[in-house]
Design an enzyme around this catalytic site. Structure first.
Site, PDB file in Angstrom:
ATOM      1  N   ARG A 173       0.852  -0.897  -0.089  1.00  0.00           N
ATOM      2  CA  ARG A 173      -0.024  -0.025  -0.209  1.00  0.00           C
ATOM      3  C   ARG A 173       0.910   1.136  -0.021  1.00  0.00           C
ATOM      4  O   ARG A 173       2.018   1.253   0.547  1.00  0.00           O
ATOM      5  CB  ARG A 173      -0.836  -0.049   1.168  1.00  0.00           C
ATOM      6  CG  ARG A 173      -2.000   1.131   1.124  1.00  0.00           C
ATOM      7  CD  ARG A 173      -2.395   1.345   2.614  1.00  0.00           C
ATOM      8  NE  ARG A 173      -3.397   0.120   3.074  1.00  0.00           N
ATOM      9  CZ  ARG A 173      -3.611  -0.170   3.924  1.00  0.00           C
ATOM     10  NH1 ARG A 173      -3.016   0.146   5.251  1.00  0.00           N
ATOM     11  NH2 ARG A 173      -4.264  -1.400   4.112  1.00  0.00           N
ATOM     12  N   ASP A 200      -9.863   3.680  13.883  1.00  0.00           N
ATOM     13  CA  ASP A 200      -8.920   3.275  13.660  1.00  0.00           C
ATOM     14  C   ASP A 200      -8.688   3.039  12.222  1.00  0.00           C
ATOM     15  O   ASP A 200      -7.389   2.801  11.520  1.00  0.00           O
ATOM     16  CB  ASP A 200      -8.374   1.881  14.227  1.00  0.00           C
ATOM     17  CG  ASP A 200      -9.230   0.984  14.040  1.00  0.00           C
ATOM     18  OD1 ASP A 200     -10.686   1.061  14.471  1.00  0.00           O
ATOM     19  OD2 ASP A 200      -9.268  -0.107  13.331  1.00  0.00           O
TER      20      ASP A 200
END
EC number: 2.7.7.-
Length: 490
Positions: free
Chosen positions: A173, A249
């Site tokens: 990512r 989160d």
């Protein structure tokens, strides 16, 4: 070429209170699945270097070059409204921060194995979830929505147990930040206020450097995050995107879409659409996303409360709705081809959404066809392509609305052809339907090939332009396969 990348691992310098050094657990017999050329361009590296044996080994955990500083970041978060005191990177590692011609980007390896924050997990990611995240980053970037990106996906021979036995994989990512709302919550709720201030100062330095060492910098950080989050969620709403797990989160401090799990693009219009079948009560339904964004920002403000002025924080939070509404209205007027506000627009748009819901019209297809609608031939230019020949009788009210809409559109002081062309730049032909993603996954699992994945990625990268030999991605799936809800399993 990969050996010469310039890393600036600034987060590592914060120390062990913020992350734990962990080396990735390598995939067995790694094989490349896909590489995103646009993300390669973003980072200033070649696709060939990522595809090479060296690149595949680097991005499967089999080789850790000296520039990498693999970290499992610690954070907490509110999950479905309940506070979880320690979450953290349970299967992903921040490999390092790469300096590029377009700024600094995190490289994060998803599926890197167990970390101190894995709890009962095995630390692996499955190929299915990596393919979904890879496609999501491409789709959102193509739509012009702030997002993380996926550089590549690598699969291994490791078998991973989820609902069934699945192949393990890694996804690299790329994001401008992996600091989450929950990063601040962790230090606040553990009463580590010194570390809380360190993290906040770091975020100011990285993302709003004009406020470094200034009084009020932490309020400026909250306001910045509020503004970016409001604009992001407005963009989600305009394209019909559902995140699925808007826990604190999973919320980026800089307002980028992060952590693609059980997401979905809405197909048949339903304002209460739920894309995550674990979301029993619809906390993260499509129409709840704006309010959840504000809820999460309030949680962030609470975490920053030892550092910020309460009145200024309240003012920032109160600005959220106005920022979101302004951004959403701007995006929707472009989708409708309106260049100026006119009396009656609100009623016209409200009636449009009523029709969309009552007729269960496909959200993406509706707006694309609307650009092509002709007042002197509404049936064949709009109603029939949208409803199908067998359902034209159901479209009487829709036709009346469309005629009123076209009359309104003609009030704009530009040629209709210009408006149509502009609408086509804001209304995609292609969207990432879960049905299409599943076709790519099925081919990868059953045949070990990726032609559907490659073809789908290509149209999602440029969704406003028609692609030859890709007509299968232009129309909605059969009704029984539309609006597929998926799980958090990954």
């Amino acid at each position: 070429m990969l050996e010469h990348l310039k890393f600036d691992n600034s987060f590592d310098k914060l120390g062990s209170d913020f992350a734990t050094r962990v080396n990735p657990r390598p995939l067995v017999n790694p094989k490349l699945v896909c590489v995103d050329s646009k993300t390669c361009e973003l980072l200033g590296i070649s696709k060939d270097s990522v595809s090479s044996e060296n690149g595949v080994n680097m991005f499967s955990g089999n080789r850790v070059p000296p520039q990498f500083a693999p970290l499992a970041m610690v954070y907490a978060g509110h999950q479905f409204g309940g506070y979880s005191s320690q979450l953290g990177d349970g299967r992903g590692l921040l490999l390092g921060e790469l300096n590029t011609h377009s700024g600094k980007y995190d490289l994060h390896l998803k599926g890197a194995g167990k970390t101190p924050y894995s709890r009962f997990g095995d630390g692996y990611a499955v190929l299915r979830s990596c393919i979904r995240e890879y496609l999501a980053g491409i789709a959102m970037r193509g739509l012009g929505i702030p997002t993380s990106h996926a550089l590549c996906v690598v699969r291994g021979d490791n078998a991973v147990t989820r609902e069934t036995i699945e192949p393990a994989a890694t996804l690299t990512r790329v994001a401008r930040s992996h600091i989450r709302f929950g990063s601040f919550e962790y230090f606040y709720y553990t009463q580590q206020h010194t570390q809380l201030e360190q993290l906040a100062d770091y975020a100011v330095e990285q993302y709003i450097p004009e406020y470094v060492d200034k009084d009020g910098r932490f309020n400026a950080l909250l306001h910045y995050t509020t503004e970016q989050t409001a604009k992001l969620i407005a963009a989600w709403q305009a394209v019909g995107f559902c995140h699925g797990v808007m826990n604190t989160d999973n919320m980026s401090i800089i307002g980028e879409t992060l952590d693609y799990g059980p997401y979905g693009f809405m197909e048949a219009y339903n304002p209460t659409h739920i894309c995550n079948h674990s979301d029993t009560y619809g906390r993260y339904a499509y129409d709840q996303q704006p309010s959840i964004g504000l809820w999460n920002l309030n949680a962030l403000a609470a975490a920053l409360s030892p550092l910020i002025d309460r009145d200024q924080a309240r003012a920032s939070l109160e600005s959220y709705e106005g920022i979101l509404t302004k951004e959403y209205n701007s995006r929707m007027t472009k989708k409708l081809g309106f260049l100026s506000a006119k009396q009656g627009d609100a009623k016209l748009i409200n009636t449009m959404f009523i029709q969309l819901e009552q007729l269960q019209l496909d959200y993406t297809l509706f707006f694309r066809l609307l650009a092509l609608a002709k007042a002197d031939d509404l049936q064949s230019s709009f109603i029939q392509p949208l409803l199908g020949c067998d359902n034209i009788a159901k479209g009487e009210q829709l036709a009346a609305w469309a005629a009123e809409y076209l009359t309104r559109r003609q009030l704009e002081d530009v040629p209709q052809a210009t408006i149509t062309a502009d609408m086509n730049h804001h209304n995609p032909i292609y969207c990432l339907r879960n049905y299409f993603a599943q076709q790519a996954i099925d081919e990868a699992y059953q045949q070990g090939t990726y032609s559907t994945l490659e073809k789908l990625a290509a149209v999602l990268a440029a969704p406003f332009t028609s692609h030859p030999n890709a007509s299968e991605f232009e129309t909605p799936p059969p009704s029984e396969l539309a609006n597929i809800a998926v799980s958090c399993s990954s």
